[in-house]
Design a protein around this motif. Sequence first.
Motif, mmCIF file in Angstrom:
data_model
loop_
_atom_site.group_PDB
_atom_site.id
_atom_site.type_symbol
_atom_site.label_atom_id
_atom_site.label_comp_id
_atom_site.label_asym_id
_atom_site.label_seq_id
_atom_site.Cartn_x
_atom_site.Cartn_y
_atom_site.Cartn_z
ATOM 1 N N ASP A 188 -5.225 2.415 4.368
ATOM 2 C CA ASP A 188 -4.340 0.720 5.281
ATOM 3 C C ASP A 188 -5.547 -0.544 5.487
ATOM 4 O O ASP A 188 -4.524 -1.621 5.427
ATOM 5 C CB ASP A 188 -3.543 1.289 6.806
ATOM 6 C CG ASP A 188 -3.260 2.449 6.281
ATOM 7 O OD1 ASP A 188 -2.643 2.818 5.717
ATOM 8 O OD2 ASP A 188 -3.501 3.723 7.581
ATOM 9 N N LYS B 5 -1.902 8.341 13.777
ATOM 10 C CA LYS B 5 -2.056 7.653 12.226
ATOM 11 C C LYS B 5 -0.881 7.217 11.423
ATOM 12 O O LYS B 5 -1.787 7.128 10.752
ATOM 13 C CB LYS B 5 -2.743 9.466 12.176
ATOM 14 C CG LYS B 5 -3.767 10.048 12.521
ATOM 15 C CD LYS B 5 -4.514 11.043 12.065
ATOM 16 C CE LYS B 5 -5.650 11.537 13.577
ATOM 17 N NZ LYS B 5 -5.392 12.844 13.184
ATOM 18 N N LYS C 109 0.749 -1.297 -0.268
ATOM 19 C CA LYS C 109 -0.339 -0.305 -0.056
ATOM 20 C C LYS C 109 0.888 1.152 0.195
ATOM 21 O O LYS C 109 1.986 1.505 0.618
ATOM 22 C CB LYS C 109 -1.115 0.097 1.088
ATOM 23 C CG LYS C 109 -1.453 1.345 0.980
ATOM 24 C CD LYS C 109 -1.562 2.219 2.822
ATOM 25 C CE LYS C 109 -1.737 3.643 2.117
ATOM 26 N NZ LYS C 109 -1.747 4.276 3.647
HETATM 27 MG MG MG Z 1 -2.462 6.989 6.797
#
Ligand code: MG
Length: 409
Positions: free
Chosen positions: A154, A209, A7
Amino acid sequence: MALIVQKYGGTSVGSVERINAVVDKILATRAQGHDLVVVVSAMSGETDRLLKLAKSFTDPPNPRELDVILTTGEQVTIGLLSIALEARGCPARSYTGGQVRILTDSAFNKARILEIDSDRVRVDLSLNRVVVVAGFQGVDAQGNITTLGRGGSDTTAVALAAALKADECQIYTDVDGVYTTDPRIVPQARRLDRICFEEMLEMASLGSKVLQIRSVEFASKYNVPLRVLSSFVEGPGTLIAPEDQTMEQVLISGIAFSRDEAKLTMLGVPDKPGIASQILGEVADANIEVDMIIQNIGADGLTDFTFTVHRNDYKKALDLLRNKAVVLGIREVRGDNRIAKISVVGLGMRSHAGVASIMFKALANEGINIQMISTSEIKISVVVDEKYLELGVRALHEAFHLDEPPVKQ
Ligand code: MG
Ligand code: ADP
Ligand code: ASP
């Protein structure tokens, strides 16, 4: 030969040059003989831009239409990356969340993934293509476009890795791993080689985060080996894995913080059974999530009651309580949306006392007043004035010696 899901976050695909650098990484992985599914975010700043645009007419905008708008960000990136890959001779095919059938519930803006139909992806892989999937989005049973909440790419990546039983899910971002705290706030923060699911879950839910909390939940539930790596520098990154003996035996693994907090205080509340349930019931009915709660010892039949909510819900909660103050028997409602939460997280807390006293002393030494405290088995959180957030995080990082390599116990 392995199946790897990679990702790439917003900064990693933020320009034509950076997309080309992603192509380099993909080609290098392919050269090792691996099959690849790549999940991408919108180009950096794009989701914020679209969000602002959507609020031009009314705030908050219609949640269904907001998702229609926000998903275009990722749709642009999958097309660009696929074109860039093919231009370099690598067969690729892009899919939106709906096309690859990432089925979600219908909770617009914060949908949950229910099911992924991985057949289509497998066919493309068997044709030697790189499959490029738009992160952060899905489709509900009625065919409505949905999004998974900020940072949701994610979760797309981990969910795809789980559905495909991939060998590893690699999250490429702008830092080279999970650090003891956000390195933007504490430059001395240290990269962790490994962190266990439980600690990472706490870090993510308390404000770090670097990974969306649901991605960690998925990885933990389906045992997906998850690694956070940098798109820009080579390195081993951080492995997020089940707890094991080889992990660093430390008291505190990291410090998380959040500015997304607001506090509501009710003064002069009748101190009688059922009052907390009455107040919090009204708040829950309005779909507002409550985090920390404190009720003081009452005097003269009256008590004070304080709780925190997400800052986005502050105004709604304050209006609600002020409107209902008389029926709920509340004398006065006060609010403060300039607060922040700082948390220390570590499995070591399960077997060692004294973390709280180190924490409170470090904050006191900086003259930082603690407004609220909450604890669980592996974390202690405090609420402080927002202006002390950075100072507090730095002081705690130092007090727990997080910049130093851990001593083996
Ligand atoms: Mg992020
Ligand atoms: P992406 O766009 O790649 O998804 P994010 O901005 O969502 O990237 O997440 C990466 C950022 O997370 C880093 O730039 C860093 O500032 C922040 N961050 C917060 N806490 C941590 C932590 N403990 N370790 C590493 N990064 C952190
Ligand atoms: N683009 C979305 C966001 O900015 C999703 C993601 O990047 O993970 O939140």
